[in-house]
Write a protein that holds these residues in place. Structure first.
Motif, PDB file in Angstrom:
ATOM      1  N   ILE A  80       0.831  -1.200   0.000  1.00 35.80           N
ATOM      2  CA  ILE A  80       0.000   0.000   0.000  1.00 35.80           C
ATOM      3  C   ILE A  80       0.863   1.247   0.000  1.00 35.80           C
ATOM      4  O   ILE A  80       1.741   1.404   0.861  1.00 35.80           O
TER       5      ILE A  80
ATOM      6  N   LEU B 284      -7.787   4.306  -3.457  1.00 41.95           N
ATOM      7  CA  LEU B 284      -8.525   4.945  -2.368  1.00 41.95           C
ATOM      8  C   LEU B 284      -8.345   6.451  -2.444  1.00 41.95           C
ATOM      9  O   LEU B 284      -7.249   6.943  -2.724  1.00 41.95           O
ATOM     10  N   TYR B 285      -9.427   7.176  -2.183  1.00 44.55           N
ATOM     11  CA  TYR B 285      -9.375   8.630  -2.113  1.00 44.55           C
ATOM     12  C   TYR B 285      -9.934   9.079  -0.768  1.00 44.55           C
ATOM     13  O   TYR B 285     -11.001   8.610  -0.352  1.00 44.55           O
ATOM     14  N   THR B 286      -9.230   9.973  -0.099  1.00 42.92           N
ATOM     15  CA  THR B 286      -9.794  10.646   1.069  1.00 42.92           C
ATOM     16  C   THR B 286     -10.432  11.940   0.590  1.00 42.92           C
ATOM     17  O   THR B 286      -9.737  12.837   0.108  1.00 42.92           O
TER      18      THR B 286
ATOM     19  N   ASN C  62      -4.327  10.388   0.043  1.00 40.10           N
ATOM     20  CA  ASN C  62      -4.790  10.993   1.289  1.00 40.10           C
ATOM     21  C   ASN C  62      -4.291  12.415   1.509  1.00 40.10           C
ATOM     22  O   ASN C  62      -4.910  13.184   2.249  1.00 40.10           O
TER      23      ASN C  62
ATOM     24  N   LEU D 215     -13.653  -0.609   5.656  1.00 41.85           N
ATOM     25  CA  LEU D 215     -12.829  -0.856   4.471  1.00 41.85           C
ATOM     26  C   LEU D 215     -12.804  -2.332   4.088  1.00 41.85           C
ATOM     27  O   LEU D 215     -12.521  -2.678   2.935  1.00 41.85           O
TER      28      LEU D 215
ATOM     29  N   PHE E 223      -3.359   4.906  -2.123  1.00 42.60           N
ATOM     30  CA  PHE E 223      -4.240   5.596  -1.195  1.00 42.60           C
ATOM     31  C   PHE E 223      -3.914   7.083  -1.245  1.00 42.60           C
ATOM     32  O   PHE E 223      -2.919   7.537  -0.704  1.00 42.60           O
TER      33      PHE E 223
ATOM     34  N   THR F  24      -6.680  -1.687  -5.566  1.00 46.47           N
ATOM     35  CA  THR F  24      -7.626  -0.684  -5.056  1.00 46.47           C
ATOM     36  C   THR F  24      -7.018   0.699  -5.160  1.00 46.47           C
ATOM     37  O   THR F  24      -5.841   0.894  -4.859  1.00 46.47           O
TER      38      THR F  24
ATOM     39  N   ILE G 299       0.655   5.272   0.528  1.00 50.78           N
ATOM     40  CA  ILE G 299      -0.224   6.287   1.114  1.00 50.78           C
ATOM     41  C   ILE G 299       0.430   7.656   1.015  1.00 50.78           C
ATOM     42  O   ILE G 299       1.538   7.875   1.534  1.00 50.78           O
TER      43      ILE G 299
ATOM     44  N   VAL H 284      -2.208  -1.180  -3.955  1.00 51.38           N
ATOM     45  CA  VAL H 284      -3.160  -0.210  -3.384  1.00 51.38           C
ATOM     46  C   VAL H 284      -2.512   1.166  -3.412  1.00 51.38           C
ATOM     47  O   VAL H 284      -1.406   1.357  -2.893  1.00 51.38           O
TER      48      VAL H 284
END
Length: 254
Positions: A8, A134-136, A85, A211, A83, A132, A10, A81
């Motif tokens: 992942i 991911l969006y914050t 953020n 999640l 992410f 995946t 981030i 992944v």
């Protein structure tokens, strides 16, 4: 998304929600790579979490994003992944002149940053059996804070982008999920212990639990009524929400 066995990446993983989720996912046995602009903070977080890796990144810079993407693929080929953020949240007053430099920085960081970061890695993600993005975003994507007007607009735009990307990736192995936090007591605004803010540990716990499913939006229970805003009557809701803030201001750092 599956919660274990991932690699992942981030952005904005040195503080607040980003660090909290990075550490929680690290504890679950994932390989986690955090990023940020400040090397000292990256070193402090990775030192506190043995096995976690880091990479320097200015998410507002296309050149930095492209460099980081190449480094990630080379050093972490199992990456599956991404992410997104990283972001920041200044106060503003759009009833008068807008600071153009701040507005452009917000758009470059909060909106173009995630779009560019994902674009730089999307073809790599498509090569993985499960991946995946991911969006914050924020609850303010749905009910804007007038005192953070441009920030709210960037999060609304990112929410819209995620909806479109999710559809366009529908026949691939890449899942798109959006985390829309409420006001969480972090330094994004000013960590104050205000009772209206959700504690970071509670937010992390609930978000990680949600999640684990395939829901496109990860919404903690406390903000579901705001997410389910009253459609054509949203103007009244937005007015009432912002009037409550005017009457009970959010604390800011001195």
């Amino acid at each position: 998304m599956k919660l274990t066995g991932n690699t992942i990446f981030i952005t904005g993983g040195t503080s607040g929600i980003g660090r909290g989720l990075a550490e929680a996912l690290h504890r679950l046995g994932n390989k986690v790579i955090i990023s940020g602009r400040r090397t000292a903070l990256l070193e402090a977080v990775t030192a506190a979490n043995p096995g976690m890796a880091s990479i320097a990144l200015d998410i507002s810079s296309l050149e930095s994003i492209e460099r980081a993407a190449k480094e990630l693929v080379a050093n972490h080929p199992d990456l599956n992944v991404v992410f997104n953020n990283a972001g920041f949240m200044p106060f503003d007053d759009v009833s008068g002149p807008v600071d153009d430099a701040v507005a452009r920085s917000l758009i470059d960081t909060n909106l173009l940053g995630p779009i560019r970061m994902t674009a730089a890695l999307i073809e790599h993600l498509k090569t993985k059996p499960e991946a995946t993005v991911l969006y914050t975003t924020s609850v303010l994507a749905f009910v804007p804070s007038a005192g953070n007007a441009i920030y709210s607009a960037t999060k609304a735009a990112l929410h819209s982008f995620a909806l479109s990307q999710r559809f366009q990736l529908r026949n691939t192995n890449v899942q798109v999920q959006e985390i829309a936090p409420p006001w969480v007591d972090t330094d994004l605004i000013y960590k104050s212990g205000d009772p209206r803010a959700m504690s970071l540990p509670a937010f992390i716990e609930q978000t990680i639990a949600k999640l684990a499913g395939d829901d496109p939006e990860i919404i903690v229970d406390a903000i579901k009524p705001i997410r389910d805003n009253p459609g054509a009557n949203e103007h009244a809701l937005v007015h009432a929400f912002n009037q409550s803030i005017v009457e009970n201001p959010i604390p800011v750092a001195a």
